[in-house]
Design an enzyme around this catalytic site. Sequence first.
Site, PDB file in Angstrom:
ATOM      1  N   LEU A 163      -7.163  -0.124  -3.356  1.00 24.56           N
ATOM      2  CA  LEU A 163      -7.020  -0.907  -3.876  1.00 24.56           C
ATOM      3  C   LEU A 163      -6.541  -2.482  -3.769  1.00 24.56           C
ATOM      4  CD1 LEU A 163      -3.377  -1.703  -3.834  1.00 24.56           C
ATOM      5  CD2 LEU A 163      -3.193   0.294  -3.172  1.00 24.56           C
ATOM      6  N   PHE A 199     -17.642 -11.032  -8.797  1.00 26.84           N
ATOM      7  CA  PHE A 199     -17.100 -11.600  -7.148  1.00 26.84           C
ATOM      8  C   PHE A 199     -18.086 -12.787  -6.945  1.00 26.84           C
ATOM      9  CE2 PHE A 199     -13.632 -10.625  -4.069  1.00 26.84           C
ATOM     10  CZ  PHE A 199     -12.830  -9.802  -4.728  1.00 26.84           C
ATOM     11  N   VAL A 214       1.136  -1.162   0.126  1.00 26.62           N
ATOM     12  CA  VAL A 214      -0.018  -0.339   0.084  1.00 26.62           C
ATOM     13  C   VAL A 214       1.142   0.880   0.290  1.00 26.62           C
ATOM     14  CG1 VAL A 214      -1.511   1.375   1.430  1.00 26.62           C
ATOM     15  CG2 VAL A 214      -2.569  -1.306   0.828  1.00 26.62           C
ATOM     16  N   CYS A 224      -5.480  -9.412   3.207  1.00 20.81           N
ATOM     17  CA  CYS A 224      -6.468  -8.793   3.510  1.00 20.81           C
ATOM     18  C   CYS A 224      -7.791  -9.625   3.864  1.00 20.81           C
ATOM     19  CB  CYS A 224      -7.131  -7.468   2.593  1.00 20.81           C
ATOM     20  SG  CYS A 224      -5.862  -6.957   1.943  1.00 20.81           S
ATOM     21  N   LYS A 257     -14.313   0.277   5.646  1.00 18.69           N
ATOM     22  CA  LYS A 257     -13.128  -0.808   4.882  1.00 18.69           C
ATOM     23  C   LYS A 257     -13.170  -2.232   5.612  1.00 18.69           C
ATOM     24  CE  LYS A 257      -9.468  -2.225   3.789  1.00 18.69           C
ATOM     25  NZ  LYS A 257      -8.892  -2.787   2.094  1.00 18.69           N
ATOM     26  N   ASN A 315     -14.592  -5.471   3.138  1.00 19.14           N
ATOM     27  CA  ASN A 315     -13.887  -7.196   2.745  1.00 19.14           C
ATOM     28  C   ASN A 315     -14.817  -8.165   3.256  1.00 19.14           C
ATOM     29  OD1 ASN A 315     -11.810  -5.518   1.468  1.00 19.14           O
ATOM     30  ND2 ASN A 315     -10.604  -5.949   3.241  1.00 19.14           N
TER      31      ASN A 315
HETATM   32  N1  LIG Z   1      -1.822  -5.042   0.914  1.00 14.76           N
HETATM   33  C1  LIG Z   1      -3.337  -4.706  -0.036  1.00 14.76           C
HETATM   34  O1  LIG Z   1      -4.087  -5.029  -0.423  1.00 14.76           O
HETATM   35  C2  LIG Z   1      -3.575  -3.927   0.647  1.00 14.76           C
HETATM   36  C3  LIG Z   1      -5.193  -3.094   0.565  1.00 14.76           C
HETATM   37  C4  LIG Z   1      -6.087  -2.579   1.496  1.00 14.76           C
HETATM   38  C5  LIG Z   1      -5.297  -2.063   2.656  1.00 14.76           C
HETATM   39  N2  LIG Z   1      -5.007  -3.493   2.850  1.00 14.76           N
HETATM   40  C6  LIG Z   1      -3.831  -2.843   4.874  1.00 14.76           C
HETATM   41  O2  LIG Z   1      -3.060  -1.596   4.056  1.00 14.76           O
HETATM   42  C7  LIG Z   1      -2.239  -1.757   5.446  1.00 14.76           C
HETATM   43  C8  LIG Z   1      -0.164  -2.876   4.852  1.00 14.76           C
HETATM   44  O3  LIG Z   1      -0.644  -3.381   3.786  1.00 14.76           O
HETATM   45  P1  LIG Z   1       0.590  -3.759   3.367  1.00 14.76           P
HETATM   46  O4  LIG Z   1       0.094  -5.124   2.614  1.00 14.76           O
HETATM   47  O5  LIG Z   1       0.718  -2.252   2.152  1.00 14.76           O
HETATM   48  O6  LIG Z   1       1.122  -4.253   4.087  1.00 14.76           O
HETATM   49  P2  LIG Z   1       3.286  -5.055   4.074  1.00 14.76           P
HETATM   50  O7  LIG Z   1       3.741  -5.721   4.729  1.00 14.76           O
HETATM   51  O8  LIG Z   1       3.368  -4.962   2.624  1.00 14.76           O
HETATM   52  O9  LIG Z   1       4.164  -3.392   4.455  1.00 14.76           O
HETATM   53  C9  LIG Z   1       4.287  -2.598   5.353  1.00 14.76           C
HETATM   54  C10 LIG Z   1       5.182  -1.698   5.681  1.00 14.76           C
HETATM   55  O10 LIG Z   1       5.642  -1.144   7.074  1.00 14.76           O
HETATM   56  C11 LIG Z   1       6.590  -1.353   7.928  1.00 14.76           C
HETATM   57  N3  LIG Z   1       6.763  -0.737   8.263  1.00 14.76           N
HETATM   58  C12 LIG Z   1       6.884  -2.056   9.772  1.00 14.76           C
HETATM   59  N4  LIG Z   1       6.721  -1.289  10.579  1.00 14.76           N
HETATM   60  C13 LIG Z   1       6.966   0.159  10.652  1.00 14.76           C
HETATM   61  C14 LIG Z   1       8.322   1.079  11.425  1.00 14.76           C
HETATM   62  N5  LIG Z   1       7.586   1.907  12.857  1.00 14.76           N
HETATM   63  N6  LIG Z   1       8.036   2.759  10.183  1.00 14.76           N
HETATM   64  C15 LIG Z   1       8.390   2.622   9.065  1.00 14.76           C
HETATM   65  N7  LIG Z   1       7.792   1.334   8.496  1.00 14.76           N
HETATM   66  C16 LIG Z   1       7.411   0.011   8.757  1.00 14.76           C
HETATM   67  C17 LIG Z   1       7.237  -2.497   6.868  1.00 14.76           C
HETATM   68  O11 LIG Z   1       8.736  -2.929   7.175  1.00 14.76           O
HETATM   69  C18 LIG Z   1       6.490  -3.268   5.617  1.00 14.76           C
HETATM   70  O12 LIG Z   1       7.218  -2.837   4.146  1.00 14.76           O
HETATM   71  C19 LIG Z   1      -2.397  -2.755   6.253  1.00 14.76           C
HETATM   72  O13 LIG Z   1      -3.796  -2.421   8.027  1.00 14.76           O
HETATM   73  C20 LIG Z   1      -3.294  -3.782   5.158  1.00 14.76           C
HETATM   74  O14 LIG Z   1      -4.526  -4.432   5.642  1.00 14.76           O
HETATM   75  C21 LIG Z   1      -4.124  -3.570   2.110  1.00 14.76           C
END
Ligand SMILES: NC(=O)c1ccc[n+]([C@@H]2O[C@H](COP(=O)([O-])OP(=O)(O)OC[C@H]3O[C@@H](n4cnc5c(N)ncnc54)[C@H](O)[C@@H]3O)[C@@H](O)[C@H]2O)c1
Length: 455
Positions: free
Chosen positions: A163, A262, A11, A273, A217, A221
């Site tokens: 997304l 879906f 994200v 997610c 959100k 989902n």
């Molecule tokens: N992946 C998806 O499709 C999606 C879609 C919508 C919402 N989300 C939500 O968005 C959020 C992030 O999801 P994601 O898939 O991007 O996760 P991810 O695990 O891919 O990325 C999270 C990032 O945060 C970093 N991180 C952890 N602690 C940190 C800190 N203290 N400081 C800076 N960076 C730090 C990690 O190293 C990692 O790179 C979650 O809550 C998820 O539920 C994800």
Amino acid sequence: MKIAVVGTGYVGLVTGTCFAETGNTVTCVDIDSNKIAKLERGEITIYEPGLEKIFLRNLKEDRLLFTTDLAEGIKDASIIFLALPTPPGEDGSADLKYVLGVADELGKLIKPDDYKVIVDKSTVPVGTSEKVKAAILKSAAQVLPKDTSLDDALDVVSNPEFLREGVAVEDFMKPDRVVVGSSSEKAKKVIGQLFAPFVRQGNPIIFMDERSAELTKYAANSFLATKISFMNEIAQLCELLGADVDMVRRGIGSDERIGKRFLFPGIGYGGSCFPKDVQALVNSAADVKYDFKILNAVIDVNEKQKLHLLPKIKKYFNNNLKGKHFALWGLAFKPNTDDIREAPALYIINALIKEGATITAFDPEAMNNVRHLIGDKIEYGESQYEALKGADALVIATEWNEFRTPDFLKIVKYLKSKAIFDGRNLFDVAAIHELGFHYESVGRDVAKSTISRGM
Ligand SMILES: NC(=O)c1ccc[n+]([C@@H]2O[C@H](COP(=O)([O-])OP(=O)(O)OC[C@H]3O[C@@H](n4cnc5c(N)ncnc54)[C@H](O)[C@@H]3O)[C@@H](O)[C@H]2O)c1
């Protein structure tokens, strides 16, 4: 505008890159120094169609910067996005340690005379915006003079992200809707301006209070996961009653109130997610003494569905998979991503190995991630056809496009027996039987299936 994005995963990287693409200067922050070093060198860290091109362009234009230092990342930013993980804790509730940990650090860095909007993009339980603000104020109180507070220096906004991995750039650049949860007119104005270029075609920015945005959100989902589990149960019934789920799907999908999307049955939902968000909503409900019966059933159905193919495979091999070798097409939890979190393929791998079978898998993008996770527990094919060589049967777990119209002559040539177990309903049942395959999929009766796939 100057923006910081804290957390540079799926994200965060998409968010940062897309905001840079509309002319903002974005600094992405992450604690993973390897990831930041790679990104600074121009190496993309996730597979996402269309992302690399705009990532490289904005990196070159100096609109996209990377750092491991939070203080440096937020120094000039007027908007700070949190795109941090919210993994399930031990009981399945969303674990807020990353989000609140960063909030705590921000409290020590934000200056009282430098207004900032903190935007929570992570998927978080209702009430988190308030917790984030409280955590920032609390840690600020430890470093600021006694009569000074950050109360007027920041607003915390909820901006859940919708997304989809695989089409993330398109979803971000042209969102169906942008949800902004805030009770601050000042913050709403700032965020409204930031998103204006993304909704030029008229899709709405929906302003609401923080709690409603947070719940939106989870509701989105959970509703989508419910659709999937519902169709998987209809597919089970189709198998028991001799109906064809493709027909039923088309029959109900034409009703606008239901919609076509879906409604595809398969071997369950996975990814980073749906599984965690549905469980987190059940837990949030339980916290306020509400038993969310439908979602408990959705989870239960999905758990069983991941192994829907196993009894079919066992039956075909007379209940003895010892020494059998399987080709497995697809490892990612869905096509067009290398994400394997909660991928049904991983459950199939474990189940087959437990039965004494061996596996050679192929996936266009996700093999490195699986190698990283389970190493040489399975073998990896150079191509989808290479993976077939010497296998007793083919199992399909992800609906990548290149699996949809394969070279069946090659499949016949390489497989020991002409058997395909398809967890994604890729092929026309009648047509594949004509080719002489033993073919099993999800919820389709052999005799009745004549329509072509792809609706
Ligand atoms: N992946 C998806 O499709 C999606 C879609 C919508 C919402 N989300 C939500 O968005 C959020 C992030 O999801 P994601 O898939 O991007 O996760 P991810 O695990 O891919 O990325 C999270 C990032 O945060 C970093 N991180 C952890 N602690 C940190 C800190 N203290 N400081 C800076 N960076 C730090 C990690 O190293 C990692 O790179 C979650 O809550 C998820 O539920 C994800």
